[in-house]
Write an enzyme that holds these catalytic residues in place. Structure first.
Site, PDB file in Angstrom:
ATOM      1  CB  ALA A  37      92.744   8.358  12.228  1.00  0.00           C
ATOM      2  CG  HIS A  38      87.612   6.400  11.345  1.00  0.00           C
ATOM      3  ND1 HIS A  38      88.631   5.664  11.867  1.00  0.00           N
ATOM      4  CD2 HIS A  38      86.933   5.573  10.504  1.00  0.00           C
ATOM      5  CE1 HIS A  38      88.576   4.425  11.380  1.00  0.00           C
ATOM      6  NE2 HIS A  38      87.552   4.356  10.542  1.00  0.00           N
ATOM      7  NE  ARG A  39      85.522  13.432  16.004  1.00  0.00           N
ATOM      8  CZ  ARG A  39      86.068  12.735  17.003  1.00  0.00           C
ATOM      9  NH1 ARG A  39      87.332  12.931  17.353  1.00  0.00           N
ATOM     10  NH2 ARG A  39      85.357  11.848  17.652  1.00  0.00           N
TER      11      ARG A  39
END
Length: 203
Positions: A37-39
């Site tokens: 999700a961060h990526r």
């Protein structure tokens, strides 16, 4: 060390006096959000499908029971190692407006800058308490990016008295883990020097 009870949405004013080492308990919304999700947000430029502005995210890959009819139950939700998200966190905080980042272990200079420049906190949940943590989840109110699989899905959780959360990075950018590391190394050197004096007769 002081104890604070925060409820989402959380304002800058709510956390301005909270310092490293303080304890926080959380009511309101916390969203599980980890590596992929961060990526997607930072590297792929995708908009997070959950509004976490002034709310909290949790670096965790929970175990969820599917009860059917889009109903889910939290079985266990232990934190995962926050340092894996270090290269993304500064930009993630800036872009999403998240106020609390919760995980396991310390984080580095990127997260320090993210917290200082955007008035956010990084907090640590005690490891080994995943089942207990799940008892603080009153309800799973939404789930997004299910294509990522259970651990990486954004599980939107309504929590009550979620904690204890130890503040590891505050809005000044002070870092509890780095501060402790300096102190521990100082003590180590002093102890090595003392031991060397005691065993100097050994060849």
């Amino acid at each position: 060390m002081k104890e604070f009870h925060l409820t989402t949405p959380i304002s800058e004013e709510d956390i301005k006096d909270i310092q490293i080492g303080d304890i926080v308990y959380l009511d309101g919304i916390i969203v599980t959000c980890r590596d992929v999700a961060h990526r997607r947000v930072v590297e792929e430029g995708l908009e997070l499908p959950v509004d976490v502005k002034d709310k909290a995210i949790l670096h965790a890959g929970p175990i969820i029971k599917d009860k059917g009819n889009d109903q889910h139950e939290m079985v266990a939700v232990g934190p995962t190692t926050s340092m894996r998200m270090e290269k993304f966190e500064e930009q993630f905080i800036k872009e999403t407006g998240v106020r609390l980042v919760v995980g396991k272990g310390g984080m580095g200079p990127g997260t320090e800058a993210g917290c200082k420049n955007n008035n956010a906190l990084h907090l640590v949940y005690p490891a080994g308490n995943a089942v207990f943590a799940a008892t603080k989840v009153e309800k799973i109110v939404d789930a997004q990016w299910k294509d990522l699989g259970m651990p990486e899905t954004l599980w939107v959780c309504q929590v009550k008295d979620y904690g204890p959360l130890v503040v590891s990075i505050d809005t000044n950018g002070d870092n509890l883990f780095e501060k402790n590391k300096v102190e521990f190394n100082k003590r180590k050197e002093e102890e090595i020097e003392r031991i060397n004096k005691e065993v100097k007769f050994i060849k």
